[in-house]
Design a protein around this motif. Structure first.
Motif, PDB file in Angstrom:
ATOM      1  N   VAL A  38       1.715   2.014   3.733  1.00 26.28           N
ATOM      2  CA  VAL A  38       0.307   2.048   3.384  1.00 26.28           C
ATOM      3  C   VAL A  38      -0.285   0.671   3.388  1.00 26.28           C
ATOM      4  O   VAL A  38      -1.247   0.494   4.018  1.00 26.28           O
ATOM      5  CB  VAL A  38       0.238   2.773   2.247  1.00 26.28           C
ATOM      6  CG1 VAL A  38      -1.229   2.876   1.552  1.00 26.28           C
ATOM      7  CG2 VAL A  38       0.919   4.207   2.165  1.00 26.28           C
ATOM      8  N   GLU A  39       0.464  -0.366   2.886  1.00 28.91           N
ATOM      9  CA  GLU A  39      -0.176  -1.532   2.681  1.00 28.91           C
ATOM     10  C   GLU A  39      -0.434  -2.259   4.077  1.00 28.91           C
ATOM     11  O   GLU A  39      -1.375  -2.950   4.323  1.00 28.91           O
ATOM     12  CB  GLU A  39       0.442  -2.490   1.564  1.00 28.91           C
ATOM     13  CG  GLU A  39       0.600  -2.136   0.274  1.00 28.91           C
ATOM     14  CD  GLU A  39       1.403  -2.818  -0.435  1.00 28.91           C
ATOM     15  OE1 GLU A  39       2.387  -3.651  -0.006  1.00 28.91           O
ATOM     16  OE2 GLU A  39       1.679  -2.649  -1.528  1.00 28.91           O
ATOM     17  N   VAL A  40       0.785  -2.112   4.924  1.00 28.18           N
ATOM     18  CA  VAL A  40       0.622  -2.753   6.420  1.00 28.18           C
ATOM     19  C   VAL A  40      -0.271  -2.183   7.072  1.00 28.18           C
ATOM     20  O   VAL A  40      -1.044  -2.917   7.926  1.00 28.18           O
ATOM     21  CB  VAL A  40       1.944  -2.566   7.004  1.00 28.18           C
ATOM     22  CG1 VAL A  40       1.948  -3.021   8.491  1.00 28.18           C
ATOM     23  CG2 VAL A  40       3.050  -3.651   6.134  1.00 28.18           C
ATOM     24  N   CYS A  41      -0.477  -0.625   7.003  1.00 27.36           N
ATOM     25  CA  CYS A  41      -1.569  -0.121   7.740  1.00 27.36           C
ATOM     26  C   CYS A  41      -3.030  -0.686   7.354  1.00 27.36           C
ATOM     27  O   CYS A  41      -3.783  -0.805   8.095  1.00 27.36           O
ATOM     28  CB  CYS A  41      -1.542   1.217   7.518  1.00 27.36           C
ATOM     29  SG  CYS A  41      -0.024   2.147   8.290  1.00 27.36           S
ATOM     30  N   ALA A  80      -2.351   5.742  -3.461  1.00 27.79           N
ATOM     31  CA  ALA A  80      -3.993   5.843  -2.979  1.00 27.79           C
ATOM     32  C   ALA A  80      -4.995   4.860  -3.220  1.00 27.79           C
ATOM     33  O   ALA A  80      -5.756   4.541  -2.551  1.00 27.79           O
ATOM     34  CB  ALA A  80      -4.540   7.006  -4.022  1.00 27.79           C
ATOM     35  N   ALA A  81      -4.565   3.832  -4.084  1.00 30.71           N
ATOM     36  CA  ALA A  81      -5.269   2.545  -4.306  1.00 30.71           C
ATOM     37  C   ALA A  81      -5.478   1.880  -2.893  1.00 30.71           C
ATOM     38  O   ALA A  81      -6.227   0.816  -2.879  1.00 30.71           O
ATOM     39  CB  ALA A  81      -4.953   1.799  -5.232  1.00 30.71           C
ATOM     40  N   SER A  82      -4.384   1.848  -2.262  1.00 30.38           N
ATOM     41  CA  SER A  82      -4.266   1.097  -1.058  1.00 30.38           C
ATOM     42  C   SER A  82      -5.002   1.717   0.327  1.00 30.38           C
ATOM     43  O   SER A  82      -4.783   0.979   1.412  1.00 30.38           O
ATOM     44  CB  SER A  82      -2.700   0.372  -0.685  1.00 30.38           C
ATOM     45  OG  SER A  82      -2.128   0.059  -1.647  1.00 30.38           O
ATOM     46  N   ALA A  83      -5.355   3.023  -0.027  1.00 34.24           N
ATOM     47  CA  ALA A  83      -6.081   3.633   1.158  1.00 34.24           C
ATOM     48  C   ALA A  83      -7.561   3.681   0.835  1.00 34.24           C
ATOM     49  O   ALA A  83      -7.468   3.716  -0.153  1.00 34.24           O
ATOM     50  CB  ALA A  83      -5.567   5.272   1.098  1.00 34.24           C
TER      51      ALA A  83
END
Length: 275
Positions: free
Chosen positions: A191-194, A213-216
């Motif tokens: 998620v973080e890399v995306c 969810a916070a990283s999206a």
């Protein structure tokens, strides 16, 4: 695997159990899917044994208390391990649970659905990512979106790594991450890399993914609750249909022309049995 361990311990000791303990064991085996919902006193009453007998039974299985059993049961069910009674759930109960799941999504997240539709419709490129049991949902989403607009990709492809699929993404693109429970390790890093690519990240998952969810940029929770041992993906597939419908509507005439061209190619290549 905790509930599997409970089953294994009961089976290993079943022949040595007293008649009362067997009654307790039978009830627990029948209630593995919702064991965490009951108190020890309720189980004692339901099985017709004394609380003291039930306490001795837990200790014979190697547990300190029923609280420990409940916590193990809750944790494993949340992980999506298919546990539960051998009996087939009543169809009415199954339907009722499916309707509850659908209402949770469509009555509580209309704005987020609309935002996701808008993001997908306006993106330069859309990459749909699904791993393990999320892959069929991701594949279906890709197939539906591809009929409504161009530049829809799916990852991972056979023989490809995710890195090869992410390398060209940037601002103006969208990544739809489908991440239902029993995800592979490293999903949080994914998620973080995306997000670091600059693309907008849309997360479609069950409640166990809240910590990501916070990283999206946008996230939509699709419950998988069911009356039987296996998770239900009916809500996830319904959300896929809603997203695809919305994107096609947003594409307008261009989307309809694309659908027609695709249908013409189906016919020319004689690919589909439409009889």
């Amino acid at each position: 695997m905790l509930i599997v361990t409970i089953e294994a311990r009961i089976q290993a000791r079943y022949a040595d159990l007293s008649p009362q303990e067997r009654r307790a064991a039978d009830l627990i085996l029948d209630r593995l899917d919702d064991l965490a919902l009951y108190s020890s006193a309720e189980l004692a009453e339901m099985s017709g044994v004394s609380p003291a007998t039930l306490s001795r039974f837990y200790r014979r299985l190697g547990f300190e208390s029923f609280t420990e059993v409940k916590e193990m049961a809750r944790n494993l069910r949340d992980q999506g391990v298919p546990v539960g009674p051998d009996t087939d759930p009543e169809r009415a109960q199954h339907l009722d649970q499916e309707m509850k799941n659908l209402r949770r999504v469509f009555e509580g997240a209309e704005d987020r659905l609309s935002q996701m539709v808008s993001s997908i419709a306006q993106a330069s490129t859309v990459l749909v990512v699904g791993l393990r049991n999320s892959y069929p949902v991701a594949l279906h989403l890709k197939q539906q979106l591809q009929q409504a607009r161009p530049r829809i990709r799916l990852a991972p492809l056979p023989g490809q790594t995710l890195s090869e699929e992410l390398v060209d993404l940037g601002r103006g693109d969208v990544v739809v991450l489908v991440g239902f429970r029993r995800r592979p390790r490293g999903f949080g890093t994914l998620v973080e890399v995306c997000a670091a690519t600059g693309a907008q990240v849309l997360l479609l998952a069950d409640g166990t993914a809240r910590r990501y969810a916070a990283s999206a940029d946008l996230w939509l929770e699709c419950p998988l609750d069911s009356t039987g041992p296996f998770d239900s993906y009916a809500t996830a597939m319904s959300v896929v249909a809603a997203l695809a419908d919305g994107v096609l509507a947003a594409a307008g005439q261009a989307g309809r022309q694309r659908v027609n061209r695709t249908a013409e190619l189906y016919d020319r290549l004689d690919e589909l049995d439409l009889r």
